[in-house]
Scaffold this motif. Structure first.
Motif, mmCIF file in Angstrom:
data_model
loop_
_atom_site.group_PDB
_atom_site.id
_atom_site.type_symbol
_atom_site.label_atom_id
_atom_site.label_comp_id
_atom_site.label_asym_id
_atom_site.label_seq_id
_atom_site.Cartn_x
_atom_site.Cartn_y
_atom_site.Cartn_z
ATOM 1 N N ARG A 62 6.395 3.741 -7.921
ATOM 2 C CA ARG A 62 5.375 2.763 -7.529
ATOM 3 C C ARG A 62 5.964 1.658 -6.661
ATOM 4 O O ARG A 62 5.348 0.613 -6.484
ATOM 5 C CB ARG A 62 4.742 2.147 -8.788
ATOM 6 N N THR A 63 7.177 1.883 -6.142
ATOM 7 C CA THR A 63 7.838 0.887 -5.298
ATOM 8 C C THR A 63 8.094 1.484 -3.923
ATOM 9 O O THR A 63 8.755 2.522 -3.797
ATOM 10 C CB THR A 63 9.169 0.434 -5.921
ATOM 11 N N GLY A 64 7.569 0.842 -2.892
ATOM 12 C CA GLY A 64 7.672 1.367 -1.535
ATOM 13 C C GLY A 64 8.606 0.559 -0.657
ATOM 14 O O GLY A 64 9.062 -0.529 -1.023
ATOM 15 N N VAL A 65 8.883 1.091 0.521
ATOM 16 C CA VAL A 65 9.733 0.435 1.520
ATOM 17 C C VAL A 65 9.087 0.597 2.892
ATOM 18 O O VAL A 65 8.779 1.715 3.305
ATOM 19 C CB VAL A 65 11.154 1.039 1.562
ATOM 20 N N VAL A 66 8.898 -0.524 3.590
ATOM 21 C CA VAL A 66 8.376 -0.492 4.953
ATOM 22 C C VAL A 66 9.203 -1.477 5.773
ATOM 23 O O VAL A 66 8.930 -2.674 5.790
ATOM 24 C CB VAL A 66 6.879 -0.873 5.018
ATOM 25 N N GLY A 89 8.409 5.401 -3.890
ATOM 26 C CA GLY A 89 7.029 5.112 -3.507
ATOM 27 C C GLY A 89 6.816 5.353 -2.027
ATOM 28 O O GLY A 89 7.682 5.882 -1.329
ATOM 29 N N PRO A 90 5.656 4.974 -1.500
ATOM 30 C CA PRO A 90 5.363 5.223 -0.090
ATOM 31 C C PRO A 90 6.295 4.442 0.825
ATOM 32 O O PRO A 90 6.648 3.292 0.543
ATOM 33 C CB PRO A 90 3.914 4.735 0.069
ATOM 34 N N SER A 91 6.725 5.081 1.901
ATOM 35 C CA SER A 91 7.554 4.396 2.891
ATOM 36 C C SER A 91 7.137 4.856 4.281
ATOM 37 O O SER A 91 6.755 6.006 4.476
ATOM 38 C CB SER A 91 9.039 4.688 2.671
ATOM 39 N N THR A 92 7.228 3.927 5.209
ATOM 40 C CA THR A 92 6.910 4.252 6.594
ATOM 41 C C THR A 92 7.609 3.251 7.490
ATOM 42 O O THR A 92 8.181 2.266 6.995
ATOM 43 C CB THR A 92 5.387 4.251 6.842
ATOM 44 N N VAL A 93 7.570 3.485 8.805
ATOM 45 C CA VAL A 93 8.382 2.683 9.721
ATOM 46 C C VAL A 93 7.589 2.342 10.974
ATOM 47 O O VAL A 93 7.498 3.168 11.891
ATOM 48 C CB VAL A 93 9.674 3.431 10.107
ATOM 49 N N GLN A 143 -2.793 -3.495 -1.700
ATOM 50 C CA GLN A 143 -4.214 -3.771 -1.944
ATOM 51 C C GLN A 143 -4.967 -2.540 -2.420
ATOM 52 O O GLN A 143 -5.851 -2.624 -3.269
ATOM 53 C CB GLN A 143 -4.873 -4.292 -0.660
ATOM 54 N N HIS A 144 -4.596 -1.392 -1.874
ATOM 55 C CA HIS A 144 -5.357 -0.177 -2.124
ATOM 56 C C HIS A 144 -4.759 0.699 -3.218
ATOM 57 O O HIS A 144 -5.163 1.842 -3.383
ATOM 58 C CB HIS A 144 -5.504 0.616 -0.818
ATOM 59 N N GLY A 145 -3.780 0.177 -3.940
ATOM 60 C CA GLY A 145 -3.324 0.858 -5.144
ATOM 61 C C GLY A 145 -2.270 1.914 -4.970
ATOM 62 O O GLY A 145 -1.982 2.660 -5.907
ATOM 63 N N GLU A 146 -1.624 2.002 -3.798
ATOM 64 C CA GLU A 146 -0.601 3.023 -3.597
ATOM 65 C C GLU A 146 0.772 2.594 -4.102
ATOM 66 O O GLU A 146 1.679 3.422 -4.227
ATOM 67 C CB GLU A 146 -0.499 3.385 -2.113
ATOM 68 N N ALA A 147 0.942 1.309 -4.359
ATOM 69 C CA ALA A 147 2.214 0.798 -4.845
ATOM 70 C C ALA A 147 1.973 -0.496 -5.610
ATOM 71 O O ALA A 147 0.920 -1.132 -5.477
ATOM 72 C CB ALA A 147 3.181 0.564 -3.682
#
Length: 427
Positions: A111-115, A166-170, A190-194
Motif C-alpha cells: 500500500r506504499t507507492g513511489v512517484v 505499491g503503485p509506482s510511475t515516473v 485520494q482514489h484508494g490505490e495507496a
C-alpha cells in the motif's frame, strides 16, 4: 484503521484527504528540511562557479551544485551502478522518511507507492558512456549503462531499497515533472490505490553537454562574474535561468493513515491542476494561457476561492519571457486580489533544477505555510517596471496565509499548479 478493500472500485465516492508528513530536500542551498528552510529565511544563494567539470571554455560557467557527500546515503559500491540523479533521489527519500518519523519496516509495502520523476534521466551516465564508446569502442560500454540511464531508475531504486510494492510511475514532463509527480501521488491516495506515497523529482544535469546545449539556446544567464546574483527573477536585467541539480521527495499520506500513527502534519495537499499551452516547444504562451488554466484547475480541484490564496511560489526562472507570462497569468486568475498575494521565486536562491524543481518548490511552499514565513526573491533590486506585484524582494517575511499555490511550467507547454492548505481538522 480500516484497510481498503483491494477488490473495490478504485474511484471511490468521496476522495480521501491527503497530508504532507515528511520533507526531503537535497538542494544547492541546503540538505534536509531544517537546513533548506534556514537558508531560505536567510536569503542564501547556492549559485557558484561550476566544479563538477572544467567549464572554463564555456560561455556559462556557473550553476547550482549540491555540496554533499552522497556516501552518507549511498554506499560507494552501489553508487558505481547509479547515475547521480538516482543517488540524489535516494538521499531525498531517506531524508523525507526520517523527517516523517516513518520507519519503512512498519509500512504496508503493498500500500506504499513511489512517484519520483526526472526530466531526462541519467544524462551524466549518457555523456560518459558515449565518450567512452567513441574513444575506446562500443565493446567498452558498461553493462549498467541502460539501468543507470533510464528515467525511472530513481523510482525503481527507492522502491527496491525499501521493498515498496505499491503503485509506482515516473512523470517526465521537463520542468513540471516534480509537480506532476506530486499530483499523480495525490490521485493515487485520494482514489484508494495507496496509503503512503514517496513523491517528487530528481535531476543532475550540470554536465558539459547540457550546459552547452542550454547555452546555445541562449536560455542561461551569463553572469559569470557574480554567480550569487545571476538568478534574478522579475528583475529588469534578468538574462536567463541558472541551471542547478537537486532532488525533492515528500511523504504524502492519507489523513487516516497519518492519524493512525500520530504523525506530525505539515500541510494538506488540496488540489492539483494541469494544462497545456499548445503554443511552442520551448517558449511559453505570451499571455500565460496554460499557466492560468492550471492555476484555475487547482483552485477548482481544491474547492478554494482565488481570494483565499495568501502565498504563491512562482515558477519564475529569471527568463524575460517566462517571468512576464507567469505574471500575466497570475493577474488574469487573481484579478483584484493579485496585488495582495505574496509571491516569491525560490529559484533566485536554488537555481533551476528542472525535473526536481516542482518538488523542491513544493517543499518550500509547505514550509512557508507551516512556519508562517515566506521566503524572499533575492537579487530583486531593480524590478521590471512591467511586473508590479509583491514579489517579497530580498528579505523573508512573516505572513498568515492559510492557502498557497506552487507553480511549475515547462518546455513543451506543460503547466501544473499544486494547492496546499494549512492543516486543520474538519468533519
Amino acid at each position: 484503521m480500516t484497510r481498503p478493500d483491494l477488490n473495490a472500485p478504485i474511484f471511490l465516492p468521496s476522495r480521501r484527504r491527503v497530508v504532507v508528513t515528511g520533507l526531503g530536500p537535497v538542494t544547492p542551498i541546503g540538505i534536509g528540511a531544517s537546513a533548506f528552510q534556514g537558508a531560505q529565511h536567510r536569503g542564501y544563494s547556492g549559485i557558484r562557479r561550476i566544479t563538477r567539470f572544467d567549464a572554463s571554455d564555456l560561455p556559462v560557467r556557473i550553476a547550482g551544485e549540491v555540496d554533499a557527500d552522497l556516501r552518507r546515503w549511498v554506499d560507494p559500491r552501489e553508487a558505481r551502478r547509479l547515475d547521480r540523479f538516482a543517488q540524489l533521489a535516494l538521499a531525498a527519500a531517506e531524508l523525507a522518511l526520517e523527517d516523517a518519523r516513518l520507519d519503512p519496516v512498519t509500512l504496508d509495502l503493498e500500500r506504499t507507492g513511489v512517484v519520483i520523476g526526472s526530466s531526462i534521466g541519467g544524462m551524466e551516465t549518457w555523456e560518459a558512456q558515449t565518450r567512452l564508446a567513441f574513444e575506446r569502442g562500443l565493446s567498452r560500454l558498461s553493462p549498467f549503462f541502460i539501468p543507470m540511464l533510464m528515467a525511472n531508475a530513481a523510482t525503481a531504486h527507492v522502491a527496491i531499497r525499501y521493498g515498496l510494492q505499491g503503485p509506482s510511475t515516473v512523470p517526465a514532463t521537463a520542468c513540471t515533472t516534480g509537480a506532476d509527480a506530486l499530483g499523480t501521488a495525490l490521485r493515487l491516495l485520494q482514489h484508494g490505490e495507496a496509503d503512503v506515497v514517496l513523491a517528487g523529482g530528481a535531476d543532475a544535469l550540470v554536465t558539459p553537454l547540457v550546459v552547452s546545449a542550454f547555452s546555445v539556446m541562449k536560455a542561461l544567464s551569463t553572469n559569470n562574474v557574480s554567480p550569487e546574483e545571476a538568478s534574478r527573477p522579475f528583475s529588469a536585467g534578468r538574462d536567463g535561468f541558472v541551471l542547478a541539480e537537486g532532488a525533492g521527495v515528500l511523504v504524502l499520506e492519507t489523513l487516516e493513515h497519518a492519524r493512525a500513527r500520530s504523525a506530525r502534519i505539515y500541510a494538506e495537499l488540496l488540489g492539483f491542476g494541469r494544462a497545456t499551452d499548445a503554443y511552442h516547444v520551448a517558449n511559453p504562451h505570451p499571455e500565460g494561457r496554460g499557466a492560468a488554466q492550471a492555476m484555475r484547475r487547482a483552485l477548482k480541484d481544491a474547492g478554494v476561492a482565488a481570494e483565499a490564496i495568501g502565498y504563491l511560489n512562482a515558477h519564475a526562472t529569471s527568463t524575460p519571457a517566462g517571468d512576464r507570462a507567469e505574471v500575466l497569468a497570475i493577474r488574469e486568475v487573481f484579478g483584484e486580489h493579485a496585488p495582495k498575494l505574496l509571491i516569491s521565486s525560490t529559484k533566485s536562491m536554488t537555481g533551476h533544477s528542472l525535473g526536481a524543481s516542482g518538488a523542491v518548490e513544493a517543499i518550500a511552499t509547505v514550509q512557508a505555510l507551516f512556519s508562517g514565513v515566506v521566503p524572499p526573491t533575492i537579487n530583486l533590486r531593480e524590478p521590471d517596471p512591467e511586473l508590479t506585484l509583491d514579489f517579497v524582494p530580498t528579505t523573508a517575511r512573516e505572513h498568515g496565509a492559510q492557502y498557497a499555490l506552487s507553480n511549475s511550467f515547462a518546455f513543451g507547454g506543460h503547466d501544473a499548479a499544486l494547492l496546499f492548505g494549512a492543516f486543520r481538522e474538519r468533519e
